[in-house]
Motif scaffolding. Structure first.
Motif, PDB file in Angstrom:
ATOM      1  N   LYS A   1      28.622  51.589  46.416  1.00  0.00           N
ATOM      2  CA  LYS A   1      27.993  52.404  45.108  1.00  0.00           C
ATOM      3  C   LYS A   1      26.575  52.582  45.226  1.00  0.00           C
ATOM      4  CE  LYS A   1      28.555  48.807  41.814  1.00  0.00           C
ATOM      5  NZ  LYS A   1      29.322  48.261  40.465  1.00  0.00           N
ATOM      6  N   VAL A   2      25.904  51.472  45.666  1.00  0.00           N
ATOM      7  CA  VAL A   2      24.408  51.438  45.480  1.00  0.00           C
ATOM      8  C   VAL A   2      23.690  51.959  46.872  1.00  0.00           C
ATOM      9  CG1 VAL A   2      24.255  49.981  43.541  1.00  0.00           C
ATOM     10  CG2 VAL A   2      24.168  48.907  46.013  1.00  0.00           C
ATOM     11  N   GLY A   3      24.242  51.946  47.994  1.00  0.00           N
ATOM     12  CA  GLY A   3      23.891  52.436  49.254  1.00  0.00           C
ATOM     13  C   GLY A   3      22.927  51.138  49.831  1.00  0.00           C
ATOM     14  N   SER A   4      23.100  49.978  49.589  1.00  0.00           N
ATOM     15  CA  SER A   4      22.222  48.959  50.253  1.00  0.00           C
ATOM     16  C   SER A   4      23.042  47.593  50.317  1.00  0.00           C
ATOM     17  CB  SER A   4      21.143  48.659  49.163  1.00  0.00           C
ATOM     18  OG  SER A   4      21.727  47.899  48.057  1.00  0.00           O
ATOM     19  N   ASN A   5      22.516  46.615  51.347  1.00  0.00           N
ATOM     20  CA  ASN A   5      23.278  45.251  51.615  1.00  0.00           C
ATOM     21  C   ASN A   5      22.145  44.383  51.888  1.00  0.00           C
ATOM     22  OD1 ASN A   5      24.351  43.465  53.830  1.00  0.00           O
ATOM     23  ND2 ASN A   5      26.145  44.406  52.678  1.00  0.00           N
TER      24      ASN A   5
ATOM     25  N   GLY B   1      12.190  24.656  50.135  1.00  0.00           N
ATOM     26  CA  GLY B   1      11.751  25.678  49.502  1.00  0.00           C
ATOM     27  C   GLY B   1      11.271  27.013  49.840  1.00  0.00           C
ATOM     28  N   ILE B   2      12.049  27.360  50.973  1.00  0.00           N
ATOM     29  CA  ILE B   2      11.900  28.711  51.368  1.00  0.00           C
ATOM     30  C   ILE B   2      13.374  29.286  51.712  1.00  0.00           C
ATOM     31  CG2 ILE B   2       9.545  28.421  52.430  1.00  0.00           C
ATOM     32  CD1 ILE B   2      10.930  28.330  54.976  1.00  0.00           C
ATOM     33  N   SER B   3      13.336  30.710  51.688  1.00  0.00           N
ATOM     34  CA  SER B   3      14.446  31.199  52.378  1.00  0.00           C
ATOM     35  C   SER B   3      14.205  32.800  52.843  1.00  0.00           C
ATOM     36  CB  SER B   3      15.534  31.403  51.518  1.00  0.00           C
ATOM     37  OG  SER B   3      15.514  32.059  50.133  1.00  0.00           O
ATOM     38  N   ILE B   4      14.873  33.509  53.380  1.00  0.00           N
ATOM     39  CA  ILE B   4      14.937  35.048  53.936  1.00  0.00           C
ATOM     40  C   ILE B   4      15.931  35.720  53.657  1.00  0.00           C
ATOM     41  CG2 ILE B   4      15.613  34.244  56.353  1.00  0.00           C
ATOM     42  CD1 ILE B   4      13.163  36.209  57.375  1.00  0.00           C
ATOM     43  N   VAL B   5      15.828  37.025  53.671  1.00  0.00           N
ATOM     44  CA  VAL B   5      16.851  38.012  53.458  1.00  0.00           C
ATOM     45  C   VAL B   5      16.397  39.199  54.168  1.00  0.00           C
ATOM     46  CG1 VAL B   5      17.357  37.284  51.065  1.00  0.00           C
ATOM     47  CG2 VAL B   5      16.115  39.150  51.227  1.00  0.00           C
ATOM     48  N   ARG B   6      17.693  39.850  54.631  1.00  0.00           N
ATOM     49  CA  ARG B   6      17.556  41.158  55.413  1.00  0.00           C
ATOM     50  C   ARG B   6      18.151  42.124  54.150  1.00  0.00           C
ATOM     51  NH1 ARG B   6      18.749  43.767  61.050  1.00  0.00           N
ATOM     52  NH2 ARG B   6      19.634  45.756  60.290  1.00  0.00           N
ATOM     53  N   ILE B   7      17.493  43.365  53.919  1.00  0.00           N
ATOM     54  CA  ILE B   7      17.817  44.276  53.086  1.00  0.00           C
ATOM     55  C   ILE B   7      18.083  45.548  53.844  1.00  0.00           C
ATOM     56  CG2 ILE B   7      17.613  45.449  50.754  1.00  0.00           C
ATOM     57  CD1 ILE B   7      15.637  43.223  50.178  1.00  0.00           C
ATOM     58  N   ASP B   8      19.422  46.198  53.870  1.00  0.00           N
ATOM     59  CA  ASP B   8      19.616  47.449  54.652  1.00  0.00           C
ATOM     60  C   ASP B   8      19.851  48.453  53.603  1.00  0.00           C
ATOM     61  OD1 ASP B   8      20.014  47.078  57.767  1.00  0.00           O
ATOM     62  OD2 ASP B   8      20.868  45.329  56.780  1.00  0.00           O
ATOM     63  N   PHE B   9      19.114  49.676  53.759  1.00  0.00           N
ATOM     64  CA  PHE B   9      19.237  50.896  52.849  1.00  0.00           C
ATOM     65  C   PHE B   9      19.978  52.150  53.485  1.00  0.00           C
ATOM     66  CE2 PHE B   9      15.773  48.164  51.464  1.00  0.00           C
ATOM     67  CZ  PHE B   9      16.118  48.152  50.160  1.00  0.00           C
ATOM     68  N   ALA B  10      21.076  52.695  53.004  1.00  0.00           N
ATOM     69  CA  ALA B  10      21.285  54.006  53.427  1.00  0.00           C
ATOM     70  C   ALA B  10      20.116  55.027  52.893  1.00  0.00           C
ATOM     71  CB  ALA B  10      22.849  54.153  52.984  1.00  0.00           C
TER      72      ALA B  10
END
Length: 226
Positions: free
Chosen positions: A77-81, A97-106
């Motif tokens: 519904k929001v077009g992202s992951n 004390g660190i982390s990382i994310v991948r953000i995909d957008f339609a």
């Protein structure tokens, strides 16, 4: 005389160590203290973070994660992951004390307004064009926004509401680093209108200055069970 001097310095150092010490940052939403160890033995397994593996049993795989190159499914519904690499998916991050994310957008997809209660986020755009921003706390509620292109970087201060919107006609991709092994995420609309059990509609009607029917409809939309 020298002995008295040494004792004085030692006491000063001890006092300074107590004065400069502080509690560790929280690594989950709450950590309720047990009044007595025997009060609830099952609860005793919860700590602020994770238990540490015996160093002799640690393997290279404990510091390894694969698959961040794989695009996330944005058919929603929001077009992202968001693909998160935190202490739950990469055990070696514990205490670091660190982390990382991948953000995909339609195309025109959005990572909706949200906060990270335990981490500052720094984002770099790898593909596409993103409109991003954050809002300061209640004293001013200032909005800071920027349109980012490939290679641009933006930082979202810890705890502040922020968002990213793909304003392009093609897919977009960003990578974010966060200053916590478990930064947490609170998506505003989901938390307010989709809580379990639902917040009393009268509370939200007054808070958002909306008709009660609108609030109840939003609660149904976001998962509230009235």
């Amino acid at each position: 005389m020298m002995k008295a001097y040494i004792v004085t310095v030692a006491l000063f150092a001890l006092a300074f160590s107590f004065a400069s010490a502080s509690d560790p940052d929280p690594l989950q939403d709450f950590c309720v203290a047990l009044k007595d160890y025997s009060e609830d033995s099952k609860s005793a397994i919860f700590v602020n973070g994770k238990f540490c593996k015996d160093p002799k049993l640690v393997k290279p795989e404990d510091f390894f994660f694969e698959g961040l190159n794989i695009p996330g499914n944005t058919d929603n519904k929001v077009g992202s992951n968001v693909t998160a690499v935190n202490v739950d998916t990469l055990p070696g991050l514990n205490t670091l004390g660190i982390s990382i994310v991948r953000i995909d957008f339609a195309p025109y997809g959005e990572n909706p307004p949200h906060t990270h209660p335990r981490g500052t986020e720094i984002l770099v755009v790898l593909e596409g064009t993103l409109y991003v921003g954050f809002v300061t706390s209640n004293s001013e509620n200032r909005l800071f926004t920027k349109t980012l292109n490939k290679g641009d970087v933006f930082v979202f201060p810890i705890g502040l509401i922020h968002f990213q919107l793909n304003v392009g006609k093609t897919n977009a991709l960003a990578i974010s680093g966060l200053s916590s092994q478990n930064p947490g995420v609170i998506t505003i609309a989901d938390a307010v209108f989709g809580s379990t059990p639902p917040i009393n509609p009268d509370v939200l009607t007054k808070a958002f200055q909306l008709d009660k029917k609108v609030v109840e409809e939003l609660q149904k939309k976001f998962g509230g069970d009235n």
